[in-house]
Design an enzyme around this catalytic site. Structure first.
Site, short mmCIF file in Angstrom:
data_model
loop_
_atom_site.label_atom_id
_atom_site.label_comp_id
_atom_site.label_asym_id
_atom_site.label_seq_id
_atom_site.Cartn_x
_atom_site.Cartn_y
_atom_site.Cartn_z
N GLY A 104 71.67 38.12 31.64
CA GLY A 104 72.91 38.29 32.40
C GLY A 104 73.12 39.70 32.89
O GLY A 104 72.36 40.62 32.57
N ARG A 107 74.91 45.34 32.96
CA ARG A 107 75.55 46.55 33.49
C ARG A 107 75.75 46.47 34.99
O ARG A 107 75.82 47.49 35.67
CB ARG A 107 74.74 47.78 33.12
CG ARG A 107 73.31 47.74 33.56
CD ARG A 107 72.69 49.09 33.40
NE ARG A 107 71.25 49.01 33.45
CZ ARG A 107 70.46 50.06 33.40
NH1 ARG A 107 70.99 51.25 33.30
NH2 ARG A 107 69.17 49.92 33.44
N ASP A 139 74.89 49.71 26.56
CA ASP A 139 76.22 50.27 26.85
C ASP A 139 76.80 49.95 28.22
O ASP A 139 77.92 50.33 28.53
CB ASP A 139 76.18 51.80 26.65
CG ASP A 139 75.11 52.47 27.51
OD1 ASP A 139 74.55 51.80 28.41
OD2 ASP A 139 74.82 53.66 27.27
N ARG A 197 74.98 48.28 44.84
CA ARG A 197 73.90 47.49 45.44
C ARG A 197 74.51 46.41 46.35
O ARG A 197 75.63 45.94 46.09
CB ARG A 197 73.06 46.80 44.36
CG ARG A 197 72.62 47.73 43.26
CD ARG A 197 71.45 47.16 42.51
NE ARG A 197 71.80 46.05 41.61
CZ ARG A 197 70.94 45.59 40.71
NH1 ARG A 197 69.73 46.10 40.60
NH2 ARG A 197 71.29 44.60 39.92
N ASP A 277 63.89 37.36 35.34
CA ASP A 277 65.27 37.77 35.65
C ASP A 277 65.27 38.86 36.72
O ASP A 277 66.33 39.24 37.20
CB ASP A 277 65.99 38.27 34.39
CG ASP A 277 65.24 39.39 33.71
OD1 ASP A 277 64.07 39.17 33.32
OD2 ASP A 277 65.79 40.50 33.57
P1 AMP Z 1 66.00 44.94 33.15
O1 AMP Z 1 64.70 44.73 32.45
O2 AMP Z 1 66.35 46.36 33.43
O3 AMP Z 1 66.12 44.09 34.35
O4 AMP Z 1 67.15 44.48 32.14
C1 AMP Z 1 67.08 43.33 31.36
C2 AMP Z 1 68.44 42.98 30.84
O5 AMP Z 1 69.01 44.06 30.09
C3 AMP Z 1 69.47 42.65 31.91
O6 AMP Z 1 70.26 41.60 31.42
C4 AMP Z 1 70.26 43.92 32.03
O7 AMP Z 1 71.56 43.69 32.50
C5 AMP Z 1 70.27 44.42 30.60
N1 AMP Z 1 70.45 45.87 30.52
C6 AMP Z 1 69.56 46.84 30.84
N2 AMP Z 1 70.09 48.06 30.63
C7 AMP Z 1 71.35 47.88 30.17
C8 AMP Z 1 72.41 48.75 29.77
N3 AMP Z 1 72.29 50.08 29.78
N4 AMP Z 1 73.56 48.18 29.35
C9 AMP Z 1 73.70 46.85 29.33
N5 AMP Z 1 72.75 45.98 29.69
C10 AMP Z 1 71.58 46.48 30.09
MG MG Z 2 66.97 43.05 35.51
#
Ligand code: AMP
Ligand code: MG
Length: 528
Positions: A104, A107, A139, A197, A277
């Protein structure tokens, strides 16, 4: 639209699709809902660092219209525009080959949507404006270095002509964010930032996978129907989609994804985290994390330190990974279709579209017009030459365009020498390249096309300026000290990546030796 017209946001997504009844913002599993309501944080010291003028004009949302201070408040989440009802999306995903369950928008916060000057709906989404129910253990914030990279690269990709989510703005929050960049027990406080974005849809493969995995076919159907009606309306033959429309939709996703992979391979873009995702249902480049640009051509290179062991997301593997991701999506959409045959047919068509697309793309890069039975071998022989001596991919194709091909080539032309990371290659590398150049020369001469025409055509598909990893890092180093010159210079030059610009040769250079091992320049951590 007149400049005094107030900007009003719409919320079609949350009007049409079921939301989470829980209104409190705490981390949890969210069942039976496509989205959760959430408020962005307040950043009283937010400061606008950069904004995309072309996108602002397209959206009719700019600091000129809103005023710089208000624009910074709005695009850090501190002030909501009229009509805005912020929400975070529920989705899941396969990460590094394993089902990860609910992910989900951890952030990302969607503010609502506008119609752009073309009448296209565009959703405005803040990244880094605070936690949501999907933040899990993190966070909800983002640091300046990763936000600057996302901002610059989204717009650079757009100007390269590659499907992508866009970036309207980069705002410093004025707060710090603690990150352990190398995951080695050395956390430090870094400046925080928020990127706005923009895309017609932020739905991902994982948006559909989550409902299939939870055995919620009704929600899956609702979200699929919504997506088709809204973003694939040409596929609707009746009022509501039927089995044939779902199959045609999956086929369209496969075709768009194949086209996107060809484009990434054309310019040397390595996404770095192709989890499901991070795969857009519209075939856009989405979620700029530890991405990188090929400098020395190397199909095995991955920019992502987390991926260094398995190299799942290496440059040359991207088309296969995209296919693997499409198979996961096919599994998720199966309940809508109830028959594997159309799904398999679409996956087969993905392979064909990628192979044909790649050949055509390579032919274009080489300035060749007529298909030839020998094309595949010609391309592969060139890629083989690249493995013999470290060759800067971007510079090579520009130098090749400038080459005047008349007599047989007996020494390696000076223009090509500048593309190598080593001194002139010893035999057999030098001989292999000479052989290839003469083979290429024969093909070009067969086509009997004026040199200047071939050159111009090649310059239109081979960019001169790409967001080299060390250039982005230099802009970050400066921005962290409050200097924005490099950031602005890069964003401006990257608006015309195919066009040689006076005084900008320093942005079209091989990676300097100091950048070879420096973090951020050759390898990137996922920490962002
Ligand atoms: P990503 O691999 O960066 O696409 O992130 C995978 C998941 O981790 C997604 O659901 C992001 O929303 C969540 N995510 C990554 N960084 C953060 C953050 N600093 N705070 C909250 N959720 C995060
Ligand atoms: Mg992502």
């Amino acid at each position: 639209m007149h400049s005094s017209t107030p900007i009003q946001l719409d919320n079609d997504f949350i009007r049409q699709l079921p939301g989470d009844p829980e209104l409190r913002n705490f981390r949890r599993q969210v069942g039976l809902a496509c989205w959760s309501q959430v408020e962005p944080l307040q950043f009283p010291n937010a400061k606008l660092l950069a904004w995309s003028r072309p996108l602002a004009q397209q959206l009719r949302v700019s600091p000129d219209l809103l005023g710089a201070a208000r624009f910074a408040r709005v695009f850090s989440g501190s002030e909501l525009l009229p009509g805005s009802r912020p929400y975070a999306l529920c989705y899941g995903g396969h990460q590094f080959g394993n089902w990860a369950g609910q992910l989900g928008d951890g952030r990302a916060i969607n503010l609502g949507e506008v119609r752009d000057v073309n009448g296209q709906h565009q959703i405005l989404q803040l990244k880094g404006a605070g936690p949501t129910p999907y933040s899990r253990t993190a966070d909800g914030l983002a640091v300046l270095r990763s936000s600057l990279r996302e901002y610059l690269c989204s717009e650079a990709m757009h100007h390269l002509g590659i499907p992508t989510t866009r970036a309207l703005s980069l705002v410093a929050t004025g707060d710090t964010v603690v990150r352990d960049m190398f995951y080695d027990g050395n956390p430090r406080a870094e400046p925080g930032a928020v990127v706005c974005r923009v895309a017609p849809s932020f739905l991902r493969f994982g948006s559909y996978e989550i409902f299939s995995s939870r055995n919620e076919p009704a929600l899956l159907k609702q979200l699929a129907d919504y997506t088709i009606a809204r973003d694939f309306p040409q596929l609707l033959t009746a009022n509501t989609p039927d089995v044939a429309s779902y199959a045609a939709w999956f086929d369209a996703i496969c075709q768009r994804t194949a086209g996107l992979m060809v484009e990434w391979m054309r310019v040397g873009f390595v996404h770095g985290v192709m989890n499901t995702d991070n795969m857009s249902i519209l075939g856009l480049t989405i979620d700029y994390g530890p991405y990188g640009w090929i400098e020395p051509y190397d199909p095995h290179w991955t920019p992502n330190t987390t991926d260094a062991q398995g190299r799942r997301y290496r440059f040359g593997q991207q088309p296969q990974v995209a296919l693997w991701n499409l198979v996961q999506l096919a599994n998720a959409l199966f309940p809508l279709i109830g028959d594997v045959k159309p799904l398999e047919a679409a996956l087969d068509r993905y392979r064909d579209a990628y192979e044909q697309g790649w050949l055509t793309m390579m032919r274009n890069k080489l300035g060749l017009v007529l298909p030839h039975g020998d094309d595949q071998q010609l391309m592969e022989a060139l890629l083989h030459c690249f493995t013999l001596v470290e060759t800067d991919m971007t510079l090579f194709f520009r130098a090749l365009a400038d080459l005047v091909l008349a007599d047989e080539i007996t020494v390696i032309p000076a223009g090509l020498q500048a593309c190598w990371y080593d001194a002139a290659p010893a035999l057999p590398a030098g001989q292999a390249l000479l052989d290839w150049l003469n083979r290429y020369r024969t093909r070009v001469l067969q086509e009997d096309r004026p040199q200047s025409q071939r050159q111009t055509a090649m310059q239109q598909v081979n960019p001169l300026y790409v967001l080299r990893n060390w250039l982005a890092q230099q802009a970050i180093d400066e921005a962290e000290q409050g200097e924005l010159g490099k950031l602005h210079e890069l964003e401006e030059v990257l608006q015309q990546p195919y066009h040689q610009q006076a005084g900008k040769d320093h942005l079209a250079q091989k990676r300097p030796e100091w950048a070879r091992q420096r973090a951020g320049c050759s390898m990137l951590s996922c920490s962002s």
